[in-house]
Design a protein around this motif. Structure first.
Motif, PDB file in Angstrom:
ATOM      1  N   TRP A  77      32.146  21.619  37.105  1.00 31.38           N
ATOM      2  CA  TRP A  77      33.218  20.704  36.279  1.00 31.38           C
ATOM      3  C   TRP A  77      34.092  22.022  35.449  1.00 31.38           C
ATOM      4  O   TRP A  77      35.461  21.947  35.182  1.00 31.38           O
ATOM      5  N   GLU A 116      36.792   8.544  38.438  1.00 29.00           N
ATOM      6  CA  GLU A 116      37.779   8.598  37.219  1.00 29.00           C
ATOM      7  C   GLU A 116      37.401   9.781  36.602  1.00 29.00           C
ATOM      8  O   GLU A 116      38.213  10.390  35.915  1.00 29.00           O
ATOM      9  N   LYS A 117      36.167  10.576  36.635  1.00 24.97           N
ATOM     10  CA  LYS A 117      35.940  11.775  36.110  1.00 24.97           C
ATOM     11  C   LYS A 117      36.793  12.663  36.697  1.00 24.97           C
ATOM     12  O   LYS A 117      37.386  13.626  36.048  1.00 24.97           O
ATOM     13  N   TRP A 118      37.059  12.856  38.196  1.00 23.96           N
ATOM     14  CA  TRP A 118      37.808  13.804  38.715  1.00 23.96           C
ATOM     15  C   TRP A 118      39.263  13.613  38.055  1.00 23.96           C
ATOM     16  O   TRP A 118      40.077  14.529  37.938  1.00 23.96           O
ATOM     17  N   VAL A 149      32.460   8.423  39.365  1.00 25.01           N
ATOM     18  CA  VAL A 149      33.004   9.712  39.806  1.00 25.01           C
ATOM     19  C   VAL A 149      34.610   9.967  39.929  1.00 25.01           C
ATOM     20  O   VAL A 149      34.914  11.076  39.517  1.00 25.01           O
ATOM     21  N   THR A 175      26.393  10.184  37.678  1.00 27.14           N
ATOM     22  CA  THR A 175      27.535  10.995  37.612  1.00 27.14           C
ATOM     23  C   THR A 175      28.601   9.805  37.808  1.00 27.14           C
ATOM     24  O   THR A 175      29.730  10.346  37.481  1.00 27.14           O
TER      25      THR A 175
END
Length: 294
Positions: A169, A209-211, A207, A204
């Motif tokens: 990250w 939305e995190k990226w 995923v 995780t």
């Protein structure tokens, strides 16, 4: 002569899809043959990721098979070094290493160790045995190419298990900050790690939305669908003119894909396959491939 991406101008999506599907079948077949040499290994990951490897080497990368260190090549980084069995099959399919050399997989003095080593294998850009470092290397490589005023692409293959790593990250944040539009990450989401189900080790999701929150152009697809893979790469090419940001393709895959005997096997991270099962695996692979084309 460079191949792959430069050929796409003369092929439609259907023709490209067929080419990738055929390459993925051969990559799976090669992987089974290599696995039989040792009787065990990371065969499930090779089968699950074969479509991803095929999309990259049969459709996307510019490279020269006889000149793997060609200065103007696109770079493909295998962060997951234990996926090397599938990657070697892709290199053989691409003509970078001889198909006959695959028989030496994991043997003493072989150029094809069980975990990928850049010092041994032509076409292997990095040693990826220590998980969680590949994306950081890819970011540095993309920055280095930019400082040299070069436009070659960098594609980093990593696993969903590597999303547990803080270094991944940090690299993702750095790539967005530096607007590395020539960088693409491919994440194999097979939901399995050495210690068990990915969701049980460290959740995780969500995923995608995190990226996106880290500033990446993110797409989530069926990673065992060649057409979906090619469309995802085409989408990246289309948006590149509008935004200088890195891209990630999140690929849901199935461990052992194409071989029912292995798709449903427990303890599939590192498989032990009995002597009498290898031919069954090859037969099932061929039957499924021929059935899908009939």
């Amino acid at each position: 002569m460079a191949i792959a991406a430069t050929d796409n101008q003369t092929l439609n999506l259907g023709q490209r899809t067929e080419r990738v599907r055929d390459a993925a079948y051969r990559i799976r077949h090669h992987s089974l043959n290599m696995g039989e040499v040792q009787g065990q290994g990371y065969v499930g990951q090779a089968l699950g990721a074969a479509d991803m490897f095929a999309a990259v080497y049969a459709d996307q990368l510019d490279f020269r098979p006889a000149e793997p260190d060609w200065e103007d090549r696109d770079r493909f980084l295998l962060s997951t070094g234990h996926y090397a069995i599938g990657f070697y099959a892709a290199l053989a399919e691409a003509g970078i290493i001889p198909v006959e050399e695959l028989e030496t997989y994991g043997s003493d003095d072989s150029r094809l160790p069980m975990s990928g080593m850049s010092t041994y294998t032509p076409g292997m850009e990095i040693s990826g045995g220590s998980l969680g470092h590949g994306l950081s290397v890819a970011v540095g490589m993309a920055l280095g190419l930019r400082h040299q005023n070069r436009t070659q692409r960098v594609i980093n293959f990593l696993s969903d298990g590597e999303l547990d790593e803080g270094s991944t990250w940090e690299a993702a944040m750095g790539a967005a900050h530096h607007q590395l539009g020539q960088l693409t990450a491919m994440v194999d989401i097979n939901a399995l790690q050495a210690d068990g189900a990915t969701a049980g080790v460290l959740r995780t999701e969500p995923v995608t939305e995190k990226w996106e929150a880290f500033g990446w152009y993110a797409q989530r697809i069926n990673g065992n669908d060649p057409r979906a893979l090619l469309q995802a790469f085409d989408n990246i090419a289309a948006q590149a003119a509008l935004a200088s940001r890195p891209s990630v393709i999140l690929c849901d895959t199935k461990v052992g894909r194409g071989v029912p005997l292995l798709e449903n096997r427990e303890k599939a991270h590192f498989m032990r396959i009995e002597d009498n099962e290898w031919q069954i695996c090859r037969d099932q692979l061929t039957e499924g491939f021929e059935g899908s084309n009939s």
